[in-house]
Motif scaffolding. Structure first.
Motif, mmCIF file in Angstrom:
data_model
loop_
_atom_site.group_PDB
_atom_site.id
_atom_site.type_symbol
_atom_site.label_atom_id
_atom_site.label_comp_id
_atom_site.label_asym_id
_atom_site.label_seq_id
_atom_site.Cartn_x
_atom_site.Cartn_y
_atom_site.Cartn_z
ATOM 1 N N ALA A 220 -46.349 -34.824 -44.692
ATOM 2 C CA ALA A 220 -45.278 -35.288 -43.802
ATOM 3 C C ALA A 220 -44.081 -34.347 -43.858
ATOM 4 O O ALA A 220 -43.473 -34.012 -42.840
ATOM 5 C CB ALA A 220 -44.865 -36.706 -44.179
ATOM 6 N N LEU A 221 -43.732 -33.907 -45.074
ATOM 7 C CA LEU A 221 -42.594 -33.010 -45.249
ATOM 8 C C LEU A 221 -42.819 -31.684 -44.527
ATOM 9 O O LEU A 221 -41.924 -31.176 -43.838
ATOM 10 C CB LEU A 221 -42.365 -32.764 -46.743
ATOM 11 C CG LEU A 221 -41.209 -31.846 -47.126
ATOM 12 C CD1 LEU A 221 -39.867 -32.473 -46.767
ATOM 13 C CD2 LEU A 221 -41.259 -31.519 -48.616
ATOM 14 N N ILE A 222 -44.003 -31.108 -44.665
ATOM 15 C CA ILE A 222 -44.296 -29.825 -44.032
ATOM 16 C C ILE A 222 -44.375 -29.978 -42.519
ATOM 17 O O ILE A 222 -43.895 -29.114 -41.769
ATOM 18 C CB ILE A 222 -45.596 -29.228 -44.613
ATOM 19 C CG1 ILE A 222 -45.386 -28.859 -46.086
ATOM 20 C CG2 ILE A 222 -46.045 -28.004 -43.825
ATOM 21 C CD1 ILE A 222 -46.664 -28.531 -46.841
ATOM 22 N N ALA A 223 -44.932 -31.077 -42.046
ATOM 23 C CA ALA A 223 -44.986 -31.314 -40.602
ATOM 24 C C ALA A 223 -43.591 -31.382 -39.994
ATOM 25 O O ALA A 223 -43.382 -30.952 -38.854
ATOM 26 C CB ALA A 223 -45.752 -32.601 -40.312
ATOM 27 N N ALA B 45 -54.919 -32.918 -42.124
ATOM 28 C CA ALA B 45 -55.464 -33.291 -40.824
ATOM 29 C C ALA B 45 -54.603 -34.353 -40.150
ATOM 30 O O ALA B 45 -54.324 -34.283 -38.947
ATOM 31 C CB ALA B 45 -56.897 -33.791 -40.992
ATOM 32 N N PHE B 46 -54.174 -35.361 -40.906
ATOM 33 C CA PHE B 46 -53.363 -36.435 -40.336
ATOM 34 C C PHE B 46 -52.061 -35.901 -39.741
ATOM 35 O O PHE B 46 -51.555 -36.422 -38.739
ATOM 36 C CB PHE B 46 -53.010 -37.470 -41.413
ATOM 37 C CG PHE B 46 -54.129 -38.416 -41.781
ATOM 38 C CD1 PHE B 46 -55.456 -38.125 -41.508
ATOM 39 C CD2 PHE B 46 -53.848 -39.614 -42.431
ATOM 40 C CE1 PHE B 46 -56.476 -38.993 -41.857
ATOM 41 C CE2 PHE B 46 -54.854 -40.501 -42.784
ATOM 42 C CZ PHE B 46 -56.177 -40.194 -42.495
ATOM 43 N N CYS B 47 -51.500 -34.868 -40.364
ATOM 44 C CA CYS B 47 -50.169 -34.384 -39.961
ATOM 45 C C CYS B 47 -50.212 -33.046 -39.228
ATOM 46 O O CYS B 47 -49.159 -32.477 -38.910
ATOM 47 C CB CYS B 47 -49.258 -34.281 -41.185
ATOM 48 S SG CYS B 47 -48.883 -35.891 -41.935
ATOM 49 N N GLY B 48 -51.398 -32.510 -38.976
ATOM 50 C CA GLY B 48 -51.509 -31.326 -38.153
ATOM 51 C C GLY B 48 -51.034 -30.038 -38.791
ATOM 52 O O GLY B 48 -50.434 -29.196 -38.121
ATOM 53 N N ILE B 49 -51.312 -29.844 -40.089
ATOM 54 C CA ILE B 49 -50.917 -28.629 -40.792
ATOM 55 C C ILE B 49 -52.154 -27.999 -41.436
ATOM 56 O O ILE B 49 -53.257 -28.532 -41.332
ATOM 57 C CB ILE B 49 -49.838 -28.900 -41.860
ATOM 58 C CG1 ILE B 49 -50.391 -29.804 -42.977
ATOM 59 C CG2 ILE B 49 -48.600 -29.529 -41.223
ATOM 60 C CD1 ILE B 49 -49.502 -29.935 -44.186
ATOM 61 N N TYR B 50 -51.958 -26.880 -42.130
ATOM 62 C CA TYR B 50 -53.035 -26.251 -42.884
ATOM 63 C C TYR B 50 -53.115 -26.848 -44.287
ATOM 64 O O TYR B 50 -52.085 -27.134 -44.913
ATOM 65 C CB TYR B 50 -52.793 -24.753 -43.032
ATOM 66 C CG TYR B 50 -53.075 -23.946 -41.787
ATOM 67 C CD1 TYR B 50 -54.364 -23.488 -41.509
ATOM 68 C CD2 TYR B 50 -52.052 -23.638 -40.901
ATOM 69 C CE1 TYR B 50 -54.618 -22.737 -40.382
ATOM 70 C CE2 TYR B 50 -52.301 -22.883 -39.767
ATOM 71 C CZ TYR B 50 -53.590 -22.438 -39.504
ATOM 72 O OH TYR B 50 -53.844 -21.698 -38.384
ATOM 73 N N GLY B 51 -54.344 -26.973 -44.801
ATOM 74 C CA GLY B 51 -54.546 -27.383 -46.181
ATOM 75 C C GLY B 51 -55.841 -26.800 -46.716
ATOM 76 O O GLY B 51 -56.863 -26.799 -46.004
ATOM 77 N N PRO C 44 -52.979 -24.804 -51.548
ATOM 78 C CA PRO C 44 -51.748 -24.805 -50.762
ATOM 79 C C PRO C 44 -51.831 -25.692 -49.522
ATOM 80 O O PRO C 44 -52.910 -25.907 -48.964
ATOM 81 C CB PRO C 44 -51.610 -23.336 -50.352
ATOM 82 C CG PRO C 44 -53.042 -22.879 -50.210
ATOM 83 C CD PRO C 44 -53.805 -23.610 -51.300
ATOM 84 N N MET C 45 -50.668 -26.179 -49.099
ATOM 85 C CA MET C 45 -50.497 -26.852 -47.812
ATOM 86 C C MET C 45 -49.336 -26.139 -47.131
ATOM 87 O O MET C 45 -48.291 -25.917 -47.753
ATOM 88 C CB MET C 45 -50.235 -28.340 -48.016
ATOM 89 C CG MET C 45 -51.359 -29.035 -48.765
ATOM 90 S SD MET C 45 -51.004 -30.745 -49.214
ATOM 91 C CE MET C 45 -51.137 -31.574 -47.629
ATOM 92 N N CYS C 46 -49.504 -25.785 -45.851
ATOM 93 C CA CYS C 46 -48.521 -24.887 -45.254
ATOM 94 C C CYS C 46 -48.636 -24.879 -43.739
ATOM 95 O O CYS C 46 -49.335 -25.707 -43.151
ATOM 96 C CB CYS C 46 -48.685 -23.491 -45.829
ATOM 97 S SG CYS C 46 -50.392 -22.869 -45.770
ATOM 98 N N THR C 47 -47.963 -23.899 -43.115
ATOM 99 C CA THR C 47 -47.887 -23.847 -41.655
ATOM 100 C C THR C 47 -48.605 -22.660 -41.045
ATOM 101 O O THR C 47 -48.576 -22.500 -39.828
ATOM 102 C CB THR C 47 -46.406 -23.817 -41.207
ATOM 103 O OG1 THR C 47 -45.785 -22.628 -41.723
ATOM 104 C CG2 THR C 47 -45.654 -25.033 -41.710
ATOM 105 N N SER C 48 -49.222 -21.815 -41.870
ATOM 106 C CA SER C 48 -49.931 -20.670 -41.301
ATOM 107 C C SER C 48 -51.110 -20.273 -42.168
ATOM 108 O O SER C 48 -51.128 -20.524 -43.376
ATOM 109 C CB SER C 48 -48.986 -19.472 -41.131
ATOM 110 O OG SER C 48 -48.689 -18.867 -42.385
ATOM 111 N N LEU C 49 -52.077 -19.631 -41.521
ATOM 112 C CA LEU C 49 -53.261 -19.140 -42.222
ATOM 113 C C LEU C 49 -52.883 -18.078 -43.243
ATOM 114 O O LEU C 49 -53.415 -18.045 -44.365
ATOM 115 C CB LEU C 49 -54.237 -18.575 -41.185
ATOM 116 C CG LEU C 49 -55.647 -18.219 -41.599
ATOM 117 C CD1 LEU C 49 -56.346 -19.407 -42.230
ATOM 118 C CD2 LEU C 49 -56.424 -17.720 -40.380
ATOM 119 N N ARG C 50 -51.940 -17.209 -42.888
ATOM 120 C CA ARG C 50 -51.584 -16.132 -43.814
ATOM 121 C C ARG C 50 -50.832 -16.651 -45.039
ATOM 122 O O ARG C 50 -50.870 -16.029 -46.098
ATOM 123 C CB ARG C 50 -50.773 -15.053 -43.101
ATOM 124 C CG ARG C 50 -49.365 -15.450 -42.671
ATOM 125 C CD ARG C 50 -48.637 -14.243 -42.100
ATOM 126 N NE ARG C 50 -47.233 -14.558 -41.797
ATOM 127 C CZ ARG C 50 -46.327 -13.634 -41.472
ATOM 128 N NH1 ARG C 50 -46.667 -12.358 -41.428
ATOM 129 N NH2 ARG C 50 -45.083 -14.002 -41.205
#
Length: 561
Positions: A229-232, A253-259, A289-295
Motif C-alpha cells: 500500500a505504501l509503495i502504491a 498484485a493487489f496493489c499493482g506494483i513489482y514484487g 524487494p517490492m518496488c516500482t520498476s523492474l530495474r
C-alpha cells in the motif's frame, strides 16, 4: 472504552475486539504513534471520516507536500533517486523529508505503517549529506535512498513483531539484511504493517487493517501488505518483504506494483524473526524487494549479491547475480508457458482478461523469432494447497493461539481459517513432521518432472484467484503458495489494466472444485472496481537470474516499466 479504529487512520471495517487489558495496551501504542505526527502533516478529519473509495491521488493533491516533494516522490524509482542524490540534484535530507511526509499521509489513508522513524531518518540523512560533501562520493549505491522495512525485520533501536502485541520485541542491532543496506547508504524511515502471525493474505495486526489505495473496500494483501500500500501511494520506492505463501507476490498484485520472491537461501534472512517459525520445518520462507520498476528489483539483487552475505551465513547459496543481463540460451527461443487456470480454481474474470491481454501480446507474429508460447498446467495445485496448510502448522496452531489468548488478543478470522485444517490434527510428533518432509520432497520431484515434460523456461499466470479481494476473504492462495512448496522464484509484474464494472464469468463456466465455486461466489458478492491487475512470472529453483533474463525479453513486449 477501546476505540474501534486507530487514531487518524481510515478504517472501514471494525477489527475484532480483545480483552479490556489488551485494548488498553493497544490504545496506548496507537496514541504514542499519533503523538509523533505534527498537525501540519495531518489530513482533514472530514476526509478521513468520509473518504472516497479510491484514495490514490490524495497524497499529491492534499497540499501537505511541496511541488519539489511531489516531484521527488513521484518522478523517480530507487535507481533514479540514487543517481539524483549522487549528482547533488537533491540532498539526502530533502529526499528523506519528502518520503517521511508522504509515508505518513499514506498511513492516514491506508494504515500501512507500524513505526515512523522521523528523528532517526533525519539524522541518518544529514550524516550522508556530510559524507558526500566531505568525500565527494556516495558511501554506496543506495546513498540516501529511503527504504521501507516490513515490521518483523529488525532495525537497530526499533521494535519488531510477528503481527501481534504479544510478540513485540526491542531490537538492539540490525539483522544481516538491514546491516548490509545501511552500509550501502540506505535510509530507514518507517516500518510497515503485516497480519497477525504473518500467516495470511490480509495485513490486519494490532496496528489496524491495511486498506487498498485504489479501493479501500478491498485488501492490500498480506503478509507484506503495508509495504504494498505504501509503495502504491509512492510513500516508498523500495521496500523489503518476506514470502512463505505469497506474502510478497499477493500484496504486489493487489496493489499493482513489482514484487520478487527469490529462491530460499539466496538472500540474507539471518535475524529476521525473534522466535523460530515452525512452518519452516517444511516450507522455507524467502525474502525480496517490492518496488516500482523492474530495474529496481535487479539493482536490489545485485547490490545484495555484491555484499557476499554468504560469508557470514553459510546457509546461503553463493550464486552469482546476472539478472537482466542474463543471456538466453543460444540458438533458440524463450519458451513461455501460459497458465489460464491451475486445474483447481478458475481465476475471476478480470484476471482472465489480464491473461488474455498478455497472451495476445506474446502471440504477435513479430515476436515469433524470440518467443515460443505454449499452454501450461502446473502439477498438483489442489494437492499442494492441502499439503501446505498442514505443513504450516506442525503444532496445530496451538503455540500461537495460546500466546494470543494469554494477552486477551482477538484472533483474526483469517488466522482461524489458515490453521483450521491443521488444528484438527493437533501437535504433531517428530515422526509425523519428518513424514511431511518426505511428502514435500516427493511432490517437488514430481512437480519438476512435470515442468520438464511441458518443456518451458518460465511460466506466466495469475498471482491470485482474482484482483485484490474484499476484506477477510483472502482464503485461497493457491497461485502463489504452490511455488513456496516447490521453492521456485516468482516475480509479480503490473499490467496497465484495472477491474471495470460489469465483468462477468463466462456463460459456460463450470467449477473445477468446491473452492472454485466459492471463489465465484466471492466475486459476485463484492465490488472490485478500480483494483489493479498484475501477473506472475515463475522460473525453476535457483534460476533467479534466468527469470530476470526472461523478464528482459518480456519487458518491451508487455510494456513493463
Amino acid at each position: 472504552m477501546a476505540p474501534t479504529e486507530p487514531p487518524f487512520c481510515i478504517q472501514i471495517k471494525p477489527m475484532p475486539e480483545g480483552s479490556p487489558e489488551f485494548e488498553a495496551k493497544r490504545t496506548a501504542l496507537l496514541e504514542r504513534f499519533q503523538a509523533k505526527v505534527p498537525p501540519e502533516y495531518r489530513l482533514p478529519q472530514d476526509l478521513l471520516a468520509n473518504p472516497p473509495n479510491d484514495v490514490s491521488s490524495i497524497p499529491a493533491t492534499c497540499g501537505i507536500l511541496s511541488a519539489e516533494e511531489v516531484e521527488i516522490t513521484e518522478t523517480f524509482d530507487a535507481v533514479g533517486l540514487a543517481e539524483a542524490i549522487a549528482s547533488r540534484k537533491y540532498t539526502a535530507l530533502a529526499v528523506t523529508t519528502a518520503f517521511l511526509k508522504r509515508s505518513i499521509i499514506a498511513h492516514q489513508l491506508t494504515c500501512c505503517l507500524t513505526q515512523w522513524l522521523v528523528d532517526e531518518a533525519i539524522e541518518q540523512a544529514k550524516q550522508l549529506d556530510d559524507y558526500l560533501a566531505q568525500h565527494r562520493k556516495p558511501v554506496g549505491p543506495l546513498h540516501g535512498v529511503p527504504i521501507s522495512i516490513k515490521d518483523h525485520i529488525p532495525i537497530a533501536g526499533t521494535f519488531s513483531s510477528q503481527g501481534s502485541l504479544a510478540s513485540i520485541v526491542k531490537d538492539e542491532k540490525d539483522c544481516q539484511m538491514t546491516s548490509i543496506l545501511r552500509k550501502l547508504g540506505a535510509v530507514f524511515y518507517c516500518k510497515t504493517n503485516q497480519p497477525q502471525a504473518l500467516m495470511h493474505l490480509e495485513s490486519d495486526s494490532h496496528w489496524g487493517r491495511v486498506l487498498n489505495p485504489y479501493n479501500i473496500q478491498l485488501s492490500a494483501g498480506g503478509s507484506t501488505g503495508g509495504e504494498a500500500a505504501l509503495i502504491a501511494l509512492r510513500g516508498s520506492v523500495l521496500g523489503v518483504g518476506t514470502d512463505i505463501g505469497g506474502s510478497i507476490r499477493g500484496p504486489a498484485a493487489f496493489c499493482g506494483i513489482y514484487g520478487f520472491k527469490a529462491t530460499s537461501y539466496t538472500l540474507p534472512m539471518d535475524g529476521f524473526l525473534a522466535q523460530p517459525f515452525a512452518a519452516e520445518l517444511n516450507v522455507l520462507c524467502s525474502t525480496g524487494p517490492m518496488c516500482t520498476s523492474l530495474r529496481d528489483m535487479d539493482m536490489f539483487m545485485r547490490v545484495l549479491a555484491d555484499a557476499r552475505p554468504y560469508l557470514l551465513d553459510p546457509r546461503l547459496v553463493p550464486i552469482p547475480w546476472t539478472g537482466l543481463q542474463t543471456s538466453l540460451p543460444v540458438g533458440r527461443r524463450l519458451k513461455v508457458g501460459i497458465i489460464n487456470n491451475d486445474g483447481f480454481i478458475e481465476p475471476q474474470p478480470p484476471v482472465k482478461k489480464a491473461m488474455a491481454w498478455a497472451t495476445g501480446l506474446l502471440s504477435d507474429p513479430r515476436h515469433a523469432n524470440i518467443i515460443q508460447i505454449k499452454p501450461f498446467t502446473p502439477y498438483g495445485a489442489a494437492t499442494a494447497w492441502s499439503k501446505i496448510q498442514r505443513f504450516y502448522w506442525p503444532d496445530g496452531g496451538s503455540l500461537l493461539k495460546s500466546s494470543l489468548v494469554a494477552l486477551g488478543e482477538p484472533i483474526q478470522p483469517l488466522t482461524e481459517a489458515i490453521w483450521k485444517e491443521a488444528e484438527l490434527a493437533g501437535m504433531l510428533t517428530a515422526e509425523a513432521v519428518n513424514a511431511f518432509r518426505r511428502e514435500r520432497d516427493e511432490f517437488r520431484l514430481t512437480f519438476a518432472r512435470s515442468w520438464e515434460e511441458q518443456d518451458v523456461d518460465v511460466v506466466i499466470g495469475p498471482a491470485f484467484v482474482g484482483p485484490a479481494c474484499a476484506h477477510d476473504t483472502a482464503l485461497y492462495w493457491t497461485y502463489t503458495s504452490l511455488y513456496n512448496l516447490v521453492d521456485f522464484p516468482g516475480v509479480v509484474v503490473p499490467t496497465p489494466l484495472k477491474v471495470q464494472a460489469g465483468e462477468e464469468y463466462d456463460a459456460g463456466y463450470t467449477p473445477l472444485s468446491e473452492a472454485c465455486a466459492d471463489v465465484k461466489r466471492l466475486w459476485e458478492s463484492g465490488d472490485f472496481q478500480g483494483a489493479p491487475l498484475a501477473l506472475q512470472v515463475v522460473a525453476r529453483k535457483y534460476h533467479d537470474s534466468e527469470l530476470f533474463g526472461a523478464l528482459a525479453v518480456l519487458k518491451d513486449i508487455l510494456g513493463l516499466p
